[in-house]
Design a protein around this motif. Structure first.
Motif, PDB file in Angstrom:
ATOM      1  N   ASP A  46      10.161  12.504  27.464  1.00 24.14           N
ATOM      2  CA  ASP A  46      10.356  12.274  28.890  1.00 24.14           C
ATOM      3  C   ASP A  46      10.410  10.784  29.209  1.00 24.14           C
ATOM      4  O   ASP A  46      11.161  10.356  30.097  1.00 24.14           O
ATOM      5  CB  ASP A  46       9.272  12.971  29.712  1.00 24.14           C
ATOM      6  CG  ASP A  46       7.865  12.519  29.350  1.00 24.14           C
ATOM      7  OD1 ASP A  46       7.674  11.933  28.272  1.00 24.14           O
ATOM      8  OD2 ASP A  46       6.941  12.762  30.154  1.00 24.14           O
ATOM      9  N   GLU A  47       9.654   9.969  28.477  1.00 22.58           N
ATOM     10  CA  GLU A  47       9.696   8.525  28.702  1.00 22.58           C
ATOM     11  C   GLU A  47      10.984   7.910  28.167  1.00 22.58           C
ATOM     12  O   GLU A  47      11.644   7.120  28.844  1.00 22.58           O
ATOM     13  CB  GLU A  47       8.494   7.847  28.054  1.00 22.58           C
ATOM     14  CG  GLU A  47       7.166   8.168  28.703  1.00 22.58           C
ATOM     15  CD  GLU A  47       6.031   7.339  28.118  1.00 22.58           C
ATOM     16  OE1 GLU A  47       6.256   6.135  27.850  1.00 22.58           O
ATOM     17  OE2 GLU A  47       4.941   7.887  27.923  1.00 22.58           O
ATOM     18  N   GLY A  48      11.334   8.252  26.944  1.00 22.69           N
ATOM     19  CA  GLY A  48      12.547   7.701  26.367  1.00 22.69           C
ATOM     20  C   GLY A  48      13.801   8.145  27.089  1.00 22.69           C
ATOM     21  O   GLY A  48      14.741   7.365  27.274  1.00 22.69           O
ATOM     22  N   GLY A  49      13.817   9.396  27.536  1.00 22.58           N
ATOM     23  CA  GLY A  49      15.009   9.934  28.170  1.00 22.58           C
ATOM     24  C   GLY A  49      15.252   9.473  29.581  1.00 22.58           C
ATOM     25  O   GLY A  49      16.346   9.670  30.125  1.00 22.58           O
ATOM     26  N   THR A  50      14.262   8.845  30.211  1.00 24.14           N
ATOM     27  CA  THR A  50      14.436   8.349  31.582  1.00 24.14           C
ATOM     28  C   THR A  50      14.503   6.830  31.664  1.00 24.14           C
ATOM     29  O   THR A  50      14.766   6.283  32.736  1.00 24.14           O
ATOM     30  CB  THR A  50      13.289   8.845  32.477  1.00 24.14           C
ATOM     31  OG1 THR A  50      12.034   8.402  31.934  1.00 24.14           O
ATOM     32  CG2 THR A  50      13.286  10.369  32.575  1.00 24.14           C
ATOM     33  N   ALA A  51      14.300   6.144  30.546  1.00 25.84           N
ATOM     34  CA  ALA A  51      14.245   4.680  30.574  1.00 25.84           C
ATOM     35  C   ALA A  51      15.588   4.048  30.905  1.00 25.84           C
ATOM     36  O   ALA A  51      15.648   2.979  31.519  1.00 25.84           O
ATOM     37  CB  ALA A  51      13.734   4.152  29.233  1.00 25.84           C
ATOM     38  N   ALA A  52      16.682   4.685  30.498  1.00 25.18           N
ATOM     39  CA  ALA A  52      18.001   4.070  30.673  1.00 25.18           C
ATOM     40  C   ALA A  52      18.326   3.807  32.140  1.00 25.18           C
ATOM     41  O   ALA A  52      18.950   2.790  32.473  1.00 25.18           O
ATOM     42  CB  ALA A  52      19.080   4.958  30.051  1.00 25.18           C
ATOM     43  N   ARG A  53      17.915   4.732  33.000  1.00 21.94           N
ATOM     44  CA  ARG A  53      18.239   4.553  34.421  1.00 21.94           C
ATOM     45  C   ARG A  53      17.705   3.229  34.953  1.00 21.94           C
ATOM     46  O   ARG A  53      18.439   2.465  35.593  1.00 21.94           O
ATOM     47  CB  ARG A  53      17.670   5.712  35.229  1.00 21.94           C
ATOM     48  CG  ARG A  53      17.890   5.571  36.721  1.00 21.94           C
ATOM     49  CD  ARG A  53      17.383   6.791  37.466  1.00 21.94           C
ATOM     50  NE  ARG A  53      17.526   6.617  38.907  1.00 21.94           N
ATOM     51  CZ  ARG A  53      17.241   7.561  39.808  1.00 21.94           C
ATOM     52  NH1 ARG A  53      16.816   8.743  39.400  1.00 21.94           N
ATOM     53  NH2 ARG A  53      17.382   7.327  41.092  1.00 21.94           N
ATOM     54  N   GLY A  54      16.446   2.933  34.701  1.00 21.67           N
ATOM     55  CA  GLY A  54      15.868   1.691  35.185  1.00 21.67           C
ATOM     56  C   GLY A  54      16.497   0.464  34.549  1.00 21.67           C
ATOM     57  O   GLY A  54      16.701  -0.566  35.207  1.00 21.67           O
TER      58      GLY A  54
END
Length: 297
Positions: A46-54
């Motif tokens: 969940d952390e790795g998969g949402t980091a790109a947006r930021g």
């Protein structure tokens, strides 16, 4: 179109003096992540998969300003080698076609397709990138409809598009790329095309050095730990995921798609630019991009 910027998002980046495997924590993820760290190690999905947006929200303007000429001159490139859709024709005849771009960035590719008669919708998870797309639309005197959406959960009906594609978007930035392929297959009509370009899987075994010094493999090709950067608090600030050639094929087949072609662009004589680990010296010997052409039966 979100292929690698020079200052970050370098899929095979590694300090050549750090040895074959840079410092990383073990495969358990219960311990806190190290602060201000970069390397290859497991992180919670969940952390790795949402980091790109930021990351893309924060760096959109700098990235696009730095690469304006290369991205904008041709309008639709499949990777840093410079292969254009005009040359390759991987999407087929787009005049009158309903086309969806996922991981569109500032929608250079979508804008090029719209000018050739396609009905295009551009999607990206980054509001920062889509905001820049609107600025470029205004400058070009065109408007490409844009939707903020995760490629793993597209807000479109089944079978609504003739073509779905991405140029280095979405797939590298999520731990569950099989969901991207499944969504592409869902929104495609029967007979439609899903075409995507990614860092060539072979490149993950080599340091991110575009010169001859980067010609010696220093990581196992089969090590699928993502490349991760953490911030000062130990939070995941950036993550990029490696998949082997076989992984990509299996993900596509599992989505009910048929592989029609795999294009490995050669480095052209005219292209003297260096982009992260891509450049003419090593590009003459090793592939840097893979483009998969698939269809929905």
């Amino acid at each position: 179109m979100l292929y690698p910027p020079v200052n970050a998002h370098e899929p095979t980046r590694v300090d050549p003096d750090a040895g074959p495997d840079p410092p990383c924590q073990d495969d358990t993820v219960s311990a806190p992540l190290p602060p201000s760290h970069a390397g290859y190690f497991e992180v919670p999905d969940d952390e790795g998969g949402t980091a790109a947006r930021g990351w893309w929200d924060a760096n959109a303007a700098e990235y696009l300003d730095e690469h304006r000429a290369f991205l904008g001159d041709a309008g639709f490139r499949w990777g840093p080698e410079g292969l254009t859709e005009d040359e390759a024709g991987l999407l087929g005849d787009v005049a009158g076609a309903r086309v969806l771009e996922v991981g569109a960035g500032a929608a250079h590719c979508s804008r090029w397709l719209a000018a050739r008669g396609a009905t295009v919708v551009a999607t990206d998870v980054s509001a920062g990138m889509l905001g820049r797309a609107a600025v470029l639309d205004a400058a070009a005197g065109t408007r490409v409809p844009a939707v903020q959406a995760d490629a793993r959960s597209l807000p479109f009906a089944d079978g609504g598009f003739d073509v779905v594609f991405t140029s280095f978007g979405a797939i590298p930035f999520v731990p569950d790329a099989e969901r991207v392929h499944a969504e592409a297959a869902r929104v495609l009509r029967p007979g439609g095309r899903w075409v995507f370009s990614v860092t060539h899987p072979l490149r993950w075994a080599f340091p991110d050095d575009p010169t001859f010094l980067g010609m010696t493999a220093n990581r196992p090709y089969f090590d699928r730990r993502p490349y991760v950067e953490t911030d000062d608090q130990g939070h995941v600030a950036y993550a990029e995921y490696h998949r082997t050639l076989g992984d990509h094929v299996r993900d596509v087949v599992a989505a009910g798609l048929r592989v029609r072609d795999v294009v490995e662009p050669e480095w052209p004589e005219w292209n003297d630019q260096v982009w992260g680990g891509w450049g003419p010296e090593r590009g003459a010997y090793l592939p840097g991009t893979a483009v998969f052409v698939t269809t929905k039966d």
